[in-house]
Design a protein around this motif. Structure first.
Motif, short mmCIF file in Angstrom:
data_model
loop_
_atom_site.label_atom_id
_atom_site.label_comp_id
_atom_site.label_asym_id
_atom_site.label_seq_id
_atom_site.Cartn_x
_atom_site.Cartn_y
_atom_site.Cartn_z
N VAL A 96 0.82 -1.20 0.00
CA VAL A 96 0.00 0.00 0.00
C VAL A 96 0.86 1.26 0.00
O VAL A 96 0.50 2.29 -0.59
CB VAL A 96 -0.95 -0.01 1.22
CG1 VAL A 96 -1.68 1.32 1.36
CG2 VAL A 96 -1.97 -1.14 1.07
N LEU A 142 -3.59 -4.43 -7.22
CA LEU A 142 -3.76 -3.12 -6.60
C LEU A 142 -3.56 -2.01 -7.64
O LEU A 142 -4.35 -1.06 -7.70
CB LEU A 142 -2.74 -2.95 -5.47
CG LEU A 142 -3.10 -3.52 -4.11
CD1 LEU A 142 -1.90 -3.40 -3.17
CD2 LEU A 142 -4.30 -2.79 -3.51
N ARG A 194 -4.18 3.46 -2.89
CA ARG A 194 -3.89 2.04 -2.75
C ARG A 194 -4.64 1.45 -1.54
O ARG A 194 -5.09 0.31 -1.58
CB ARG A 194 -2.38 1.81 -2.58
CG ARG A 194 -1.58 1.99 -3.86
CD ARG A 194 -0.09 1.82 -3.59
NE ARG A 194 0.68 1.90 -4.81
CZ ARG A 194 1.01 0.86 -5.57
NH1 ARG A 194 0.61 -0.35 -5.22
NH2 ARG A 194 1.73 1.01 -6.66
#
Length: 233
Positions: free
Chosen positions: A119, A204, A125
């Protein structure tokens, strides 16, 4: 969420208790028993607080606490040098079993380790992670695979070291045990990166791109940063 805040749980649940153990033992000269006891304070408080506040168990903190308890029990093992070598494998086996149990319970504990690296403290994200976690079976499967790989690696390392402890000369296993650990860790990074961290990073990035504003150029990198970067390529 800032990048620094994303790593707070990992620092509090793993780095602080592990680092404090070595500080108490090697820095302050405490006994193994005392160092394990004092380094258990933070994970014990974190585990208890999560139960009281959120009615859930903080997986990483609880696992570290359990490992420390096992370490306390194993600290009483003495005498046979081969048994002492096996004792060193006890922590790996406990962590490995804990990770696999978390997967069986539907809450893969290694997600907390992988998430900050993937992330990167990026709000887009973070939002993409939540969407994928709630709506993508492929993403959830990759989460489980990541934890399973590390659970198997740690258990495998334990088995190999136990076999070596009772089949090889003690002097050989004193240095070979470290080599086995390094090889196991390297293998864990490679396999978990190829089978899980890499695909999760790509999902992602794709999810962030799908949700970008109209006309905004999509330039989100799919590759996670070190130490997972090398294994995700």
């Amino acid at each position: 969420m800032t990048k620094k805040k994303a790593f707070v749980p990992l620092i509090m649940d793993v780095a602080v208790p592990v680092g404090s153990y070595y500080l108490f033992k090697d820095g302050l000269g405490m006994s193994t028993l005392a160092a394990l006891g004092w380094s258990s304070v933070v994970p014990a408080v974190r585990t208890g607080w999560s139960v009281v506040k959120d009615r859930t168990v903080n997986g990483l903190a609880a696992l570290i606490l359990f490992v420390n308890v096992v370490g306390l029990l194993l600290s009483f093992v003495a005498g046979d040098p081969r048994l002492m070598l096996v004792k060193d494998s006890g922590v790996s086996s406990v962590v490995g079993i804990g990770i696999l149990v978390s997967v069986a319970m539907g809450r893969p504990i290694m997600t907390a380790v992988a998430k900050p690296w993937l992330v990167k403290g990026d709000e887009r994200r973070e939002a993409a992670w939540r969407r994928l976690q709630s709506g993508s079976e492929d993403f959830r499967r990759a989460e489980r695979v990541f934890s399973v790989v590390w659970g198997v690696v740690l258990l495998g390392e334990c088995v190999v070291r136990i076999v070596g402890a009772y089949t090889l000369p003690v002097d050989t296993m004193v240095w070979l045990g470290t080599v086995i650990m390094i090889v196991a860790m390297a293998g864990g990074f490679l396999v978990s990166g190829a089978l899980a961290a890499g695909p999760m990073a790509a999902m992602l990035a794709a999810e962030v791109c799908d949700k970008r504003a109209e006309g905004e150029k999509c330039s989100v990198s799919a590759a996670p940063e070190a130490p997972l970067a090398a294994v995700a390529e």
